[in-house]
Design an enzyme around this catalytic site. Structure first.
Site, PDB file in Angstrom:
ATOM      1  N   ARG A  15      -3.419   4.043   3.618  1.00 41.18           N
ATOM      2  CA  ARG A  15      -3.087   2.792   3.585  1.00 41.18           C
ATOM      3  C   ARG A  15      -1.922   2.134   3.869  1.00 41.18           C
ATOM      4  NH1 ARG A  15      -6.380   1.867  -0.659  1.00 41.18           N
ATOM      5  NH2 ARG A  15      -7.242   3.891  -0.150  1.00 41.18           N
ATOM      6  N   GLY A  18       0.981  -1.123   0.170  1.00 39.35           N
ATOM      7  CA  GLY A  18       0.286   0.098   0.253  1.00 39.35           C
ATOM      8  C   GLY A  18       1.038   1.132   0.103  1.00 39.35           C
ATOM      9  N   LEU A  19       1.051   1.911   1.100  1.00 39.97           N
ATOM     10  CA  LEU A  19       1.847   3.217   1.215  1.00 39.97           C
ATOM     11  C   LEU A  19       1.275   4.259   0.269  1.00 39.97           C
ATOM     12  CD1 LEU A  19       5.176   1.652   1.839  1.00 39.97           C
ATOM     13  CD2 LEU A  19       3.698   2.465   3.577  1.00 39.97           C
ATOM     14  N   HIS A  20      -0.073   4.444  -0.056  1.00 40.11           N
ATOM     15  CA  HIS A  20      -0.429   5.302  -0.788  1.00 40.11           C
ATOM     16  C   HIS A  20      -2.015   5.740  -0.446  1.00 40.11           C
ATOM     17  CE1 HIS A  20      -1.660   1.740  -2.789  1.00 40.11           C
ATOM     18  NE2 HIS A  20      -2.740   2.269  -3.083  1.00 40.11           N
ATOM     19  N   ALA A  21      -2.759   6.707  -1.069  1.00 40.25           N
ATOM     20  CA  ALA A  21      -4.052   6.873  -0.971  1.00 40.25           C
ATOM     21  C   ALA A  21      -4.762   6.857  -2.482  1.00 40.25           C
ATOM     22  CB  ALA A  21      -4.238   8.084  -0.218  1.00 40.25           C
TER      23      ALA A  21
END
Length: 131
Positions: free
Chosen positions: A100, A52-55
């Protein structure tokens, strides 16, 4: 527009069980606040990695632990919450503009994601300060 992690929520899916096993499903118009345009899944993730590590700017998702378990940390820039997904008959609804991070994958984890739009690289937010 700033969004809140309070807009993200667990959704219980139907579950039918008998001696042959269990069945759960997601049906258009009944379980999600969006139409499914894309389905993908993550598997074979080591327990020490972060995914993830993004929106997303517009994308909505339902994230389900089809097998095993994993943790999702959600963050709206003001508040943060950890949610452990462990059941194939429950998913986490993710609204747009929520960061997330998926971690702590069990060895048998399969993460199914139902998405409201086809893949679009321009929809990603990779800097949490841009929420």
């Amino acid at each position: 527009m700033r969004r809140s992690i309070e807009e993200c929520r667990l959704i219980d899916l139907p579950k039918f069980s008998d001696p042959r096993g269990s069945l759960s499903f997601v049906q258009k118009g009944e379980h999600l606040p969006f139409d499914i345009q894309r389905v993908y899944y993550l598997y074979d993730a080591p327990d020490d990695v972060s995914r993830g590590l993004h929106a997303h700017k517009e994308l909505e998702q339902l994230i389900i632990a089809i097998s095993g378990s994993f943790t999702i940390t959600i963050n709206d820039g003001n508040a943060k919450k950890k949610i452990r997904l462990t059941r194939p008959d429950q998913g986490l609804y993710m609204c747009p503009r929520i960061w997330r991070e998926l971690t702590e994958f069990s060895s048998d984890a399969v993460c199914l994601v139902l998405a409201s739009h086809p893949y679009d690289p321009d929809d990603y937010i990779f800097d949490i300060e841009e929420l």
